[in-house]
Design a protein around this motif. Structure first.
Motif, PDB file in Angstrom:
ATOM      1  N   GLY A 127       0.797  -1.226   0.000  1.00 24.67           N
ATOM      2  CA  GLY A 127       0.000   0.000   0.000  1.00 24.67           C
ATOM      3  C   GLY A 127       0.822   1.265   0.000  1.00 24.67           C
ATOM      4  N   ASP A 128       2.162   1.150   0.227  1.00 23.97           N
ATOM      5  CA  ASP A 128       3.013   2.330   0.172  1.00 23.97           C
ATOM      6  C   ASP A 128       3.241   2.740  -1.287  1.00 23.97           C
ATOM      7  N   VAL A 129       3.421   4.031  -1.483  1.00 24.49           N
ATOM      8  CA  VAL A 129       3.636   4.578  -2.831  1.00 24.49           C
ATOM      9  C   VAL A 129       4.843   5.512  -2.804  1.00 24.49           C
ATOM     10  N   LEU A 130       5.809   5.249  -3.680  1.00 20.99           N
ATOM     11  CA  LEU A 130       6.948   6.143  -3.877  1.00 20.99           C
ATOM     12  C   LEU A 130       6.629   7.070  -5.053  1.00 20.99           C
ATOM     13  N   VAL A 131       6.745   8.403  -4.828  1.00 22.70           N
ATOM     14  CA  VAL A 131       6.407   9.390  -5.862  1.00 22.70           C
ATOM     15  C   VAL A 131       7.629  10.271  -6.145  1.00 22.70           C
ATOM     16  N   LEU A 132       8.039  10.322  -7.415  1.00 33.20           N
ATOM     17  CA  LEU A 132       9.072  11.247  -7.892  1.00 33.20           C
ATOM     18  C   LEU A 132       8.417  12.225  -8.864  1.00 33.20           C
ATOM     19  N   TYR A 133       8.790  13.504  -8.767  1.00 35.73           N
ATOM     20  CA  TYR A 133       8.229  14.472  -9.712  1.00 35.73           C
ATOM     21  C   TYR A 133       9.233  15.605  -9.913  1.00 35.73           C
ATOM     22  N   SER A 134       9.047  16.382 -10.998  1.00 41.22           N
ATOM     23  CA  SER A 134       9.930  17.516 -11.297  1.00 41.22           C
ATOM     24  C   SER A 134       9.284  18.810 -10.810  1.00 41.22           C
ATOM     25  N   ASP A 135      10.087  19.873 -10.762  1.00 45.68           N
ATOM     26  CA  ASP A 135       9.563  21.154 -10.273  1.00 45.68           C
ATOM     27  C   ASP A 135       8.522  21.753 -11.206  1.00 45.68           C
ATOM     28  N   GLY A 136       8.391  21.208 -12.432  1.00 47.50           N
ATOM     29  CA  GLY A 136       7.345  21.700 -13.332  1.00 47.50           C
ATOM     30  C   GLY A 136       5.954  21.488 -12.772  1.00 47.50           C
ATOM     31  N   VAL A 137       5.774  20.486 -11.910  1.00 48.06           N
ATOM     32  CA  VAL A 137       4.471  20.260 -11.278  1.00 48.06           C
ATOM     33  C   VAL A 137       4.119  21.456 -10.393  1.00 48.06           C
ATOM     34  N   ILE A 138       5.103  21.964  -9.651  1.00 47.13           N
ATOM     35  CA  ILE A 138       4.861  23.115  -8.779  1.00 47.13           C
ATOM     36  C   ILE A 138       4.674  24.384  -9.607  1.00 47.13           C
ATOM     37  N   ASP A 139       5.528  24.584 -10.630  1.00 44.39           N
ATOM     38  CA  ASP A 139       5.477  25.796 -11.445  1.00 44.39           C
ATOM     39  C   ASP A 139       4.165  25.936 -12.201  1.00 44.39           C
ATOM     40  N   ALA A 140       3.544  24.795 -12.545  1.00 45.48           N
ATOM     41  CA  ALA A 140       2.312  24.842 -13.334  1.00 45.48           C
ATOM     42  C   ALA A 140       1.159  25.454 -12.554  1.00 45.48           C
ATOM     43  N   LYS A 141       1.146  25.270 -11.238  1.00 43.59           N
ATOM     44  CA  LYS A 141       0.059  25.786 -10.411  1.00 43.59           C
ATOM     45  C   LYS A 141       0.608  26.425  -9.139  1.00 43.59           C
ATOM     46  N   PRO A 142       1.377  27.503  -9.255  1.00 46.68           N
ATOM     47  CA  PRO A 142       1.962  28.109  -8.050  1.00 46.68           C
ATOM     48  C   PRO A 142       0.912  28.629  -7.085  1.00 46.68           C
ATOM     49  N   GLU A 143      -0.261  28.989  -7.602  1.00 45.30           N
ATOM     50  CA  GLU A 143      -1.291  29.525  -6.714  1.00 45.30           C
ATOM     51  C   GLU A 143      -1.852  28.475  -5.756  1.00 45.30           C
ATOM     52  N   LEU A 144      -1.670  27.181  -6.103  1.00 46.28           N
ATOM     53  CA  LEU A 144      -2.165  26.107  -5.222  1.00 46.28           C
ATOM     54  C   LEU A 144      -1.197  25.789  -4.092  1.00 46.28           C
ATOM     55  N   GLU A 145       0.012  26.351  -4.158  1.00 47.48           N
ATOM     56  CA  GLU A 145       1.040  26.083  -3.146  1.00 47.48           C
ATOM     57  C   GLU A 145       1.180  24.580  -2.902  1.00 47.48           C
ATOM     58  N   LEU A 146       1.406  23.873  -4.012  1.00 47.86           N
ATOM     59  CA  LEU A 146       1.495  22.407  -3.937  1.00 47.86           C
ATOM     60  C   LEU A 146       2.688  21.987  -3.092  1.00 47.86           C
ATOM     61  N   ASN A 147       2.487  20.936  -2.306  1.00 49.22           N
ATOM     62  CA  ASN A 147       3.559  20.328  -1.529  1.00 49.22           C
ATOM     63  C   ASN A 147       3.328  18.832  -1.467  1.00 49.22           C
ATOM     64  N   ASN A 148       4.243  18.120  -0.799  1.00 48.96           N
ATOM     65  CA  ASN A 148       4.139  16.663  -0.760  1.00 48.96           C
ATOM     66  C   ASN A 148       2.821  16.199  -0.148  1.00 48.96           C
ATOM     67  N   GLN A 149       2.343  16.888   0.864  1.00 45.32           N
ATOM     68  CA  GLN A 149       1.111  16.480   1.534  1.00 45.32           C
ATOM     69  C   GLN A 149      -0.084  16.609   0.595  1.00 45.32           C
ATOM     70  N   ILE A 150      -0.148  17.765  -0.086  1.00 45.27           N
ATOM     71  CA  ILE A 150      -1.278  17.974  -0.998  1.00 45.27           C
ATOM     72  C   ILE A 150      -1.233  16.972  -2.151  1.00 45.27           C
ATOM     73  N   LEU A 151      -0.028  16.742  -2.685  1.00 44.59           N
ATOM     74  CA  LEU A 151       0.089  15.777  -3.782  1.00 44.59           C
ATOM     75  C   LEU A 151      -0.286  14.380  -3.310  1.00 44.59           C
ATOM     76  N   ALA A 152       0.132  14.008  -2.084  1.00 42.13           N
ATOM     77  CA  ALA A 152      -0.186  12.672  -1.559  1.00 42.13           C
ATOM     78  C   ALA A 152      -1.680  12.474  -1.424  1.00 42.13           C
ATOM     79  N   GLU A 153      -2.399  13.558  -1.079  1.00 39.89           N
ATOM     80  CA  GLU A 153      -3.855  13.440  -0.924  1.00 39.89           C
ATOM     81  C   GLU A 153      -4.547  13.114  -2.241  1.00 39.89           C
ATOM     82  N   GLN A 154      -3.923  13.484  -3.365  1.00 44.30           N
ATOM     83  CA  GLN A 154      -4.520  13.199  -4.672  1.00 44.30           C
ATOM     84  C   GLN A 154      -4.492  11.709  -5.009  1.00 44.30           C
TER      85      GLN A 154
END
Length: 515
Positions: A451-478
């Motif tokens: 049930g564990d999930v390892l997630v790798l991503y680039s900074d383009g994920v953050i740059d695409a939606k800076p207004e959402l203030e994305l972080n690891n917690q928010i991404l994990a909730e998705q």
């Protein structure tokens, strides 16, 4: 009702004054007559004005008619003035007429008074009409001259060269300074000469004649692209709008040509065509580069017991600097990599391919830390020369041990979402490749359970939606409720909204532990 005639009468004899009024009345002239006998009375009446006619005796005891006439002509030059006198010799009569008197009537022949007054009034009216006509003509001439000047100014201010010729194509008129600016001639250089002087060759001169000027009847104007010659002998390409010149009756009276130098426009058009060709070639090259770069990414997902792997890379341009990769060396051992070259576009894509090739060369027989040390040694000079660097996350997944050994080269965009929803960051973390030569990379290890999930991503994920203030917690909730690694990748990519234009490359890699 006819307006009454207003008369000023200079007369010192009341009986003569009354006789004059009776004579005028008998001739059917309705009059208002003011009789004065002294100079000051006469002068005051002139100042008041309002009279239509002046009658005056020639000789008065304290005042004389000739002086009165001079006063009237000085102040009211257009008013009729008639002498009515008992004595008026021939010389005096002639002198009075020369001095401006309209007529003279002897008191002994008052029968002439009515016709003389009528004639004087008619002549005054005609003079007034003539002066008004002259004034109107003067105004009309002034307006015509103004319009002619406006036309000349407009004609000479047009930047295209306008040439007016007769039927034999001899130049009659041409506008300056356009002639000087385009052809280098002064007006006197070309007027009364054949317009052939403006053409680079006889064929072009004859072509305009054949298509427009020499044609019979009415011909529509034509725009022709020809070669012309300046005064200094330089040949240039230009446009000529050629048309016939017609008078108001529709009869052709010559020709009109409008010349424009289009050599600079031609150069610009040629440069634009070259630019478009180069752009097309670049687009083709970029399309081929994008196809090649896409083929460098893994084409199939790895099959490793107990784990589900998926990834996606979306370049900001046709090619990009992000990449993901994996190398499976045995059924239970796989190396995973996510890299991000500084920048985007073709330069980043070229460095990306170089970094990927270097890692491929050292990964199979080395631990993650040793592989990164060898790759850094091979790449440092190229990265330094290109003034670039690469953030990189590289690790080894052991499906038997359920462990992931990794090295983080300045990347940092990685986390583990545990089965219970908690989020763990991974450390240690080192410098990006290309920042400092001889870096000693430390290796970390994380255990993965069902049930564990390892997630790798680039900074383009953050740059695409800076207004959402994305972080690891928010991404994990998705990731909650998603049943596969592919669904998780799609959810994270969808979170970015894939903006257009996309500010940076976007890459996501997910490893899910299913057993």
């Amino acid at each position: 009702m006819t307006q009454r005639l207003r008369i000023l009468h200079l007369e010192d004899d009341p009986m003569d004054a009354e006789l004059v009024q009776m004579t005028l009345a008998s001739d059917g002239l309705a009059c208002e007559v003011q009789v004065v006998s002294r100079r000051e009375e006469f002068e005051a009446a002139l100042t008041r004005g309002g009279m239509d006619l002046i009658l005056a005796d020639f000789a008065l005891p304290a005042f004389d008619g000739m002086t009165a006439l001079l006063m009237v002509r000085e102040r009211l030059p257009d008013i009729p003035f008639v002498f009515v006198s008992g004595k008026l010799g021939e010389e005096a009569a002639i002198e009075s007429l020369k001095s401006g008197a309209t007529d003279y009537v002897l008191k002994t022949k008052l029968a002439r008074l009515g016709p003389a007054v009528q004639r004087a009034l008619t002549e005054a009216h005609e003079r007034a009409k003539q002066r008004q006509t002259e004034k109107e003509l003067e105004q009309a001439y002034a307006e015509i001259e103004k319009r002619a000047e406006d036309y000349r100014n407009l004609f000479n201010s047009i930047r295209d060269v306008i040439v007016v010729t007769d039927d034999s194509r001899t130049i009659l008129h041409v506008n300056q300074p356009a002639l000087r600016e385009v052809f280098g001639y002064q007006t006197e250089d070309v007027v009364e000469k054949s317009s052939a002087i403006l053409y680079a060759n006889e064929d072009d001169f004859l072509k305009t004649g054949k298509e427009v000027f020499d044609a019979e009847g009415s011909v529509k104007g034509k725009l022709l692209e020809l070669h012309f010659r300046r005064k200094n002998g330089e040949i240039f390409i230009g446009e000529q709008y050629a048309m016939k010149r017609f008078n108001r009756y529709g009869v052709a009276t010559g020709n009109v040509s409008i010349f424009r130098d289009i050599s600079e426009r031609k150069k610009a058009e040629a440069a634009l065509r070259d630019s478009e060709l180069r752009r097309y070639q670049l687009q083709v090259e970029l399309r081929y580069a994008a196809e090649i770069q896409a083929k460098l990414l893994p084409r199939t997902y790895p099959q490793i017991a107990g784990f589900d792997v998926a990834a996606r890379c979306l370049p900001a341009k046709q090619v990009g600097g992000d990449f993901y990769d994996w190398q499976q060396v045995s059924p239970n051992l796989i190396y995973l990599t996510l890299g991000d070259v500084m920048g985007k576009g073709m330069a980043a894509a070229m460095l990306m391919a170089t970094v990927r090739a270097a890692l491929h060369a050292v990964t199979l027989y080395n631990s993650p830390a040793q592989a990164l040390r060898l790759a850094e040694q091979a790449l440092f000079a190229d990265l330094e020369n290109s003034e670039s660097f690469v953030t990189l996350f590289h690790g080894q997944l052991d499906s038997d041990q359920r462990t992931f050994s990794f090295v983080d080269c300045g990347h940092g965009y990685v986390f583990v979402r545990r089965a219970d929803g908690t989020v763990d960051g991974l450390s240690p973390r080192g410098l990006p490749l290309g920042v400092q030569g001889g870096e000693v990379y430390q290796e970390g290890v994380v255990a993965l359970e069902k049930g564990d999930v390892l997630v790798l991503y680039s900074d383009g994920v953050i740059d695409a939606k800076p207004e959402l203030e994305l972080n690891n917690q928010i991404l994990a909730e998705q990731l909650a409720g998603k049943s596969s690694a592919q669904e998780m990748v799609d959810a994270l990519m969808a979170l970015t909204g894939q903006p257009d234009p996309q500010p940076d490359d976007i890459t996501v890699l997910v490893v899910r532990c299913v057993d």
